[in-house]
Each structure stands twice: as C-alpha cells, then as structure tokens.
Design a protein around this motif. Structure first.
Motif, PDB file in Angstrom:
ATOM      1  N   ARG A   1       0.831  -1.210   0.000  1.00 46.33           N
ATOM      2  CA  ARG A   1       0.000   0.000   0.000  1.00 46.33           C
ATOM      3  C   ARG A   1       0.864   1.258   0.000  1.00 46.33           C
ATOM      4  NH1 ARG A   1      -3.246  -2.746   4.031  1.00 46.33           N
ATOM      5  NH2 ARG A   1      -4.938  -3.742   2.927  1.00 46.33           N
TER       6      ARG A   1
ATOM      7  N   ARG B   1      -7.672  10.724  -5.006  1.00 46.29           N
ATOM      8  CA  ARG B   1      -7.374   9.903  -3.821  1.00 46.29           C
ATOM      9  C   ARG B   1      -8.414   8.796  -3.640  1.00 46.29           C
ATOM     10  NH1 ARG B   1      -5.686  14.827  -2.026  1.00 46.29           N
ATOM     11  NH2 ARG B   1      -3.535  14.909  -1.335  1.00 46.29           N
ATOM     12  N   GLN B   2      -9.683   9.132  -3.820  1.00 42.58           N
ATOM     13  CA  GLN B   2     -10.739   8.136  -3.654  1.00 42.58           C
ATOM     14  C   GLN B   2     -10.629   7.030  -4.707  1.00 42.58           C
ATOM     15  OE1 GLN B   2     -14.184  10.717  -3.681  1.00 42.58           O
ATOM     16  NE2 GLN B   2     -14.288  10.743  -1.449  1.00 42.58           N
ATOM     17  N   VAL B   3     -10.295   7.398  -5.926  1.00 44.53           N
ATOM     18  CA  VAL B   3     -10.123   6.386  -6.977  1.00 44.53           C
ATOM     19  C   VAL B   3      -8.953   5.471  -6.632  1.00 44.53           C
ATOM     20  CG1 VAL B   3      -9.447   6.047  -9.397  1.00 44.53           C
ATOM     21  CG2 VAL B   3     -11.186   7.753  -8.807  1.00 44.53           C
TER      22      VAL B   3
ATOM     23  N   GLU C   1      -7.703   4.841  -3.669  1.00 45.83           N
ATOM     24  CA  GLU C   1      -8.072   4.012  -2.517  1.00 45.83           C
ATOM     25  C   GLU C   1      -9.022   2.890  -2.923  1.00 45.83           C
ATOM     26  OE1 GLU C   1      -9.503   6.783   0.412  1.00 45.83           O
ATOM     27  OE2 GLU C   1      -7.496   7.615   0.724  1.00 45.83           O
ATOM     28  N   ALA C   2      -9.887   3.155  -3.899  1.00 47.88           N
ATOM     29  CA  ALA C   2     -10.807   2.121  -4.371  1.00 47.88           C
ATOM     30  C   ALA C   2     -10.058   1.028  -5.140  1.00 47.88           C
ATOM     31  CB  ALA C   2     -11.894   2.741  -5.251  1.00 47.88           C
ATOM     32  N   LEU C   3      -9.017   1.396  -5.870  1.00 47.79           N
ATOM     33  CA  LEU C   3      -8.255   0.434  -6.657  1.00 47.79           C
ATOM     34  C   LEU C   3      -7.185  -0.291  -5.840  1.00 47.79           C
ATOM     35  CD1 LEU C   3      -7.735   2.488  -9.931  1.00 47.79           C
ATOM     36  CD2 LEU C   3      -9.350   0.620  -9.548  1.00 47.79           C
TER      37      LEU C   3
ATOM     38  N   PRO D   1      -7.028  -2.114  -3.035  1.00 51.61           N
ATOM     39  CA  PRO D   1      -7.153  -3.525  -2.624  1.00 51.61           C
ATOM     40  C   PRO D   1      -6.902  -4.503  -3.776  1.00 51.61           C
ATOM     41  CG  PRO D   1      -8.910  -2.222  -1.656  1.00 51.61           C
ATOM     42  CD  PRO D   1      -8.210  -1.335  -2.653  1.00 51.61           C
ATOM     43  N   ASP D   2      -7.438  -4.213  -4.968  1.00 50.58           N
ATOM     44  CA  ASP D   2      -7.204  -5.098  -6.105  1.00 50.58           C
ATOM     45  C   ASP D   2      -5.739  -5.085  -6.512  1.00 50.58           C
ATOM     46  OD1 ASP D   2      -9.846  -5.901  -6.281  1.00 50.58           O
ATOM     47  OD2 ASP D   2     -10.371  -4.367  -7.753  1.00 50.58           O
TER      48      ASP D   2
END
Length: 123
Positions: free
Chosen positions: A37, A70-72, A74-76, A78-79
């Motif tokens: 991360r 940042r939100q995009v 953070e959404a990506l 985990p994958d």
C-alpha cells in the motif's frame, strides 16, 4: 532517478522481501500488504488544464479533483495489492523451485545485480 526507475527498484525490493515472506503467517502477510500500500502515492503536483467553462467552475474542479483522485486510488488499492500478492507468491514458488534444482542459486544476488544494473542505466 526517474519515478519509473524508482518504481522498478521498489518492485525488485518487493521481490527480495518475498523470498523471506511466509504466506501462512498472518502478521507477515499484513506487514507485506502494508508495504504494498505504501507504493501507492498521490502526487499533489499533478496539473490539470480545463478547457471551457468559467474560471469559477475551473477553480471548483481543481479544488475537488485531488480528493477524487485519492478516492479512486483508494478504491483500486485492494485489487492492486491482491494482484501484487499473487505475483509475489508466484515468484516465491518459482524461486523455491530454482533453489531446489540449483542448490547454490543466489536469487538475492540476481535481484541485487538487476537493481544495480537499473541504477547504472538511470545515471
């Protein structure tokens, strides 16, 4: 060193760390995930040019855009982390098979030589 070279260097570092990672150790796996991360970074220096619209609309978009990015990410993340974990696990399996077939294999040395070669190219 360019950002691209730095990311490749980090990738080699992850592969080196993978050699001692035990996937059945939950604490080690969590630490490994956290290190992955840390690779994701948001560059506040990204510039955006907007065509059309009023200066007020442009100012609002420029104010909101960093949070959206940042939100995009953070959404990506985990994958992305699962993908890298899979690649690391595959690399470790291949490295262990290589060590079985070639007992004096120096996998760490190979990775270090690759990192040094990359650093020399970036100079």
């Amino acid at each position: 060193m360019s950002d691209e070279t730095e990311m490749v260097q980090r990738g080699l570092g992850i592969l080196t760390a993978t050699l001692s990672w035990e996937s059945d150790d939950p604490a080690a796996t969590q630490m490994f995930k956290e290190s992955l991360r840390a690779l994701v970074k948001v560059d506040d220096g990204v510039s955006v040019s907007l065509a059309g619209g009023s200066p007020e609309e442009a100012a609002v978009l420029k104010g909101v855009l960093p949070q959206v990015v940042r939100q995009v990410i953070e959404a990506l993340a985990p994958d992305y982390t699962r993908l890298l974990l899979g690649m690391a696990a595959g690399f470790k399996t291949v490295a262990e098979a290589y060590r079985r077939d070639v007992p004096d294999a120096d996998i760490e040395g190979i990775l270090q030589a690759a990192a040094l070669h990359l650093a020399a190219q970036g100079e």
